[in-house]
Design a protein around this motif. Structure first.
Motif, mmCIF file in Angstrom:
data_model
loop_
_atom_site.group_PDB
_atom_site.id
_atom_site.type_symbol
_atom_site.label_atom_id
_atom_site.label_comp_id
_atom_site.label_asym_id
_atom_site.label_seq_id
_atom_site.Cartn_x
_atom_site.Cartn_y
_atom_site.Cartn_z
ATOM 1 N N GLY A 199 0.798 -1.222 0.000
ATOM 2 C CA GLY A 199 0.000 0.000 0.000
ATOM 3 C C GLY A 199 0.831 1.273 0.000
ATOM 4 N N ILE A 200 2.165 1.148 0.033
ATOM 5 C CA ILE A 200 3.029 2.331 0.011
ATOM 6 C C ILE A 200 3.199 2.796 -1.439
ATOM 7 C CG2 ILE A 200 5.306 3.247 0.577
ATOM 8 C CD1 ILE A 200 5.540 1.102 2.726
ATOM 9 N N PRO A 201 2.912 4.044 -1.763
ATOM 10 C CA PRO A 201 3.040 4.520 -3.155
ATOM 11 C C PRO A 201 4.480 4.422 -3.657
ATOM 12 C CG PRO A 201 1.770 6.064 -1.821
ATOM 13 C CD PRO A 201 2.370 5.076 -0.872
ATOM 14 N N ARG A 202 4.645 3.962 -4.881
ATOM 15 C CA ARG A 202 5.979 3.854 -5.467
ATOM 16 C C ARG A 202 6.637 5.215 -5.622
ATOM 17 N NH1 ARG A 202 8.711 -0.241 -4.947
ATOM 18 N NH2 ARG A 202 10.024 0.593 -6.618
ATOM 19 N N GLU A 203 5.815 6.265 -5.747
ATOM 20 C CA GLU A 203 6.373 7.607 -5.938
ATOM 21 C C GLU A 203 7.273 8.027 -4.789
ATOM 22 O OE1 GLU A 203 3.255 6.776 -6.217
ATOM 23 O OE2 GLU A 203 2.727 7.133 -8.329
ATOM 24 N N LEU A 204 6.962 7.554 -3.571
ATOM 25 C CA LEU A 204 7.784 7.909 -2.417
ATOM 26 C C LEU A 204 9.188 7.332 -2.557
ATOM 27 C CD1 LEU A 204 5.224 7.384 0.501
ATOM 28 C CD2 LEU A 204 5.888 9.515 -0.614
ATOM 29 N N TYR A 205 9.283 6.097 -3.011
ATOM 30 C CA TYR A 205 10.602 5.485 -3.212
ATOM 31 C C TYR A 205 11.346 6.165 -4.352
ATOM 32 C CZ TYR A 205 9.119 1.707 -0.115
ATOM 33 O OH TYR A 205 8.692 0.983 0.965
ATOM 34 N N GLU A 206 10.617 6.500 -5.409
ATOM 35 C CA GLU A 206 11.261 7.163 -6.539
ATOM 36 C C GLU A 206 11.805 8.530 -6.150
ATOM 37 O OE1 GLU A 206 8.201 7.185 -9.439
ATOM 38 O OE2 GLU A 206 8.314 5.020 -9.836
ATOM 39 N N ALA A 207 11.030 9.254 -5.344
ATOM 40 C CA ALA A 207 11.496 10.560 -4.881
ATOM 41 C C ALA A 207 12.730 10.418 -4.003
ATOM 42 C CB ALA A 207 10.381 11.267 -4.116
ATOM 43 N N ALA A 208 12.744 9.380 -3.132
ATOM 44 C CA ALA A 208 13.910 9.149 -2.274
ATOM 45 C C ALA A 208 15.135 8.774 -3.106
ATOM 46 C CB ALA A 208 13.596 8.046 -1.266
ATOM 47 N N MET A 209 14.952 7.998 -4.168
ATOM 48 C CA MET A 209 16.073 7.631 -5.032
ATOM 49 C C MET A 209 16.614 8.847 -5.764
ATOM 50 S SD MET A 209 14.648 4.003 -6.553
ATOM 51 C CE MET A 209 16.101 3.745 -7.584
ATOM 52 N N VAL A 210 15.730 9.748 -6.188
ATOM 53 C CA VAL A 210 16.170 10.982 -6.846
ATOM 54 C C VAL A 210 17.020 11.812 -5.891
ATOM 55 C CG1 VAL A 210 15.368 13.186 -7.797
ATOM 56 C CG2 VAL A 210 14.269 11.049 -8.490
ATOM 57 N N ASP A 211 16.671 11.787 -4.615
ATOM 58 C CA ASP A 211 17.432 12.527 -3.607
ATOM 59 C C ASP A 211 18.722 11.816 -3.225
ATOM 60 O OD1 ASP A 211 15.548 14.499 -3.577
ATOM 61 O OD2 ASP A 211 14.453 13.693 -1.856
ATOM 62 N N GLY A 212 18.970 10.649 -3.798
ATOM 63 C CA GLY A 212 20.225 9.944 -3.541
ATOM 64 C C GLY A 212 20.175 8.983 -2.370
ATOM 65 N N ALA A 213 18.988 8.625 -1.887
ATOM 66 C CA ALA A 213 18.880 7.716 -0.744
ATOM 67 C C ALA A 213 19.138 6.280 -1.191
ATOM 68 C CB ALA A 213 17.490 7.822 -0.122
ATOM 69 N N GLY A 214 19.976 5.573 -0.415
ATOM 70 C CA GLY A 214 20.248 4.174 -0.689
ATOM 71 C C GLY A 214 19.162 3.276 -0.127
ATOM 72 N N PRO A 215 19.320 1.961 -0.273
ATOM 73 C CA PRO A 215 18.280 1.023 0.202
ATOM 74 C C PRO A 215 17.980 1.148 1.687
ATOM 75 C CG PRO A 215 19.821 -0.096 -1.255
ATOM 76 C CD PRO A 215 20.386 1.261 -1.002
ATOM 77 N N LEU A 216 19.032 1.240 2.525
ATOM 78 C CA LEU A 216 18.805 1.344 3.966
ATOM 79 C C LEU A 216 18.134 2.665 4.326
ATOM 80 C CD1 LEU A 216 22.099 -0.181 5.433
ATOM 81 C CD2 LEU A 216 19.836 -1.240 5.268
ATOM 82 N N ARG A 217 18.571 3.735 3.650
ATOM 83 C CA ARG A 217 17.975 5.041 3.914
ATOM 84 C C ARG A 217 16.517 5.067 3.486
ATOM 85 N NH1 ARG A 217 18.303 9.166 7.354
ATOM 86 N NH2 ARG A 217 17.547 11.102 6.432
ATOM 87 N N ARG A 218 16.196 4.440 2.359
ATOM 88 C CA ARG A 218 14.800 4.384 1.907
ATOM 89 C C ARG A 218 13.954 3.564 2.875
ATOM 90 N NH1 ARG A 218 17.263 3.436 -3.179
ATOM 91 N NH2 ARG A 218 16.641 1.225 -3.135
ATOM 92 N N PHE A 219 14.540 2.490 3.406
ATOM 93 C CA PHE A 219 13.804 1.667 4.367
ATOM 94 C C PHE A 219 13.499 2.460 5.635
ATOM 95 C CE2 PHE A 219 13.716 -1.335 7.939
ATOM 96 C CZ PHE A 219 12.708 -2.176 7.524
ATOM 97 N N ALA A 220 14.500 3.224 6.120
ATOM 98 C CA ALA A 220 14.323 3.965 7.363
ATOM 99 C C ALA A 220 13.438 5.192 7.196
ATOM 100 C CB ALA A 220 15.685 4.385 7.918
ATOM 101 N N SER A 221 13.520 5.843 6.021
ATOM 102 C CA SER A 221 12.825 7.112 5.838
ATOM 103 C C SER A 221 11.473 6.975 5.154
ATOM 104 C CB SER A 221 13.703 8.074 5.016
ATOM 105 O OG SER A 221 14.922 8.317 5.675
#
Length: 307
Positions: A199-221
């Motif tokens: 149920g988590i929108p993919r856009e949130l992960y895409e935005a985090a990747m654009v900001d340079g967040a790695g896998p662990l950072r995306r998981f935490a944030s």
């Protein structure tokens, strides 16, 4: 004019009465539909709850039952076996619930990954232990963890490790209960987490990747904040379930050795159905209810949504 006024005035009054009866019938329909559920709740839920509360204020059984006031609750405060059972339950809780939920979250993240093939099959396999009966689970694990010639100890011997007295040593008996609970309920929580992840929108992960967040950072944030309501639900539910723990230790160890796996629910059962001290058993039940309520409220306060 006076002769016509009577019938003319009576017609609206009759129409109003008919309308009122129709309105009352419409209003009564929902209550009639709810009546079976309300009666069932009153007979099988409300009445036992109130009856148990009144029973906790008595002592003795049958014709010898007499009022005891708060004597059962005062006895509870000075009962060392109750505190032993509560301590055992708490020790199992603080170990088992975090381990189980961490494993469930890891499994859910893995099963949600597009890199995993045959995800449906793996999801089914993870959930299968949940549908296994608790008594059957306890019997199987009692065989697997049998001291001496048990399959688990034989496996340990094959890899050069000494066997463990799983059900005869107080520490390992508690760990055996933790193992059984973790095996049985991890898949249930993993499926709940998986639903939350999807149920988590993919856009949130895409935005985090654009900001340079790695896998662990995306998981935490991204992942953990989005799963916060689901995490709260599973923590509260798992805590309540563990505090009411009965089936697994009852089948595995009967509360032994030396009361090392005696839980509050088992102690309640012993007093009610072994010693027929139903008043004291009811007092234990209400003490457990209070503990569950306090812990649940504390968890809701600590993990609930903050403004």
């Amino acid at each position: 004019m006076t002769a016509l006024a009577g019938p003319a005035a009576a017609a609206p009054a009759g129409a109003t009465a008919t309308h009122r009866r129709a309105l009352l019938r419409r209003r009564a329909v929902p209550y009639l539909l709810l009546a079976p559920a309300l009666v069932t709740f009153a007979v099988f839920k409300a009445y036992p709850i109130v009856s148990s509360l009144l029973l906790s204020l008595t002592t003795g059984s049958g014709a010898a039952t007499r009022d005891a006031g708060t004597a059962n609750y005062r006895r509870l405060l000075h009962d060392p076996l109750f505190w032993t059972a509560l301590r055992n339950t708490g020790q199992i809780l603080v170990v088992q619930v975090p381990v189980m939920l961490a494993l469930a979250l890891a499994l859910a993240v893995g099963l949600n990954s597009a890199l995993v093939r045959w995800r449906t099959v793996w999801r089914l396999g993870v959930f299968m232990p949940v549908v296994t009966g608790l008594v059957a689970t306890g019997v199987v694990f009692a065989f697997l963890l049998r001291t001496g010639d048990g399959p688990v100890n034989k496996l340990l011997a094959l890899i050069g490790l000494s066997g463990v007295d799983w059900l005869g040593d107080p520490f390992w008996a508690r760990m055996a209960v933790v193992l059984v609970l973790t095996w049985h309920y991890t898949g249930y929580n993993a499926v709940i987490y998986l639903a939350g992840l999807q149920g988590i929108p993919r856009e949130l992960y895409e935005a985090a990747m654009v900001d340079g967040a790695g896998p662990l950072r995306r998981f935490a944030s991204v992942t953990l904040p989005a799963l916060r309501p689901v995490l709260l639900f599973t923590v509260v539910l798992s805590t309540i379930g563990t505090l009411q723990l009965f089936d697994e230790p009852f089948v595995l160890t009967r509360g032994g050795p030396d009361n090392a796996t005696l839980t509050v629910s088992m102690y309640l059962y012993d007093n009610g159905f072994h010693y027929f001290d139903f008043g004291y058993a009811s007092a234990i039940a209400y003490a457990l209810t209070l503990i569950v309520s306090v812990l649940g409220a504390a968890q809701m306060r600590l993990m609930g949504e903050r403004p």
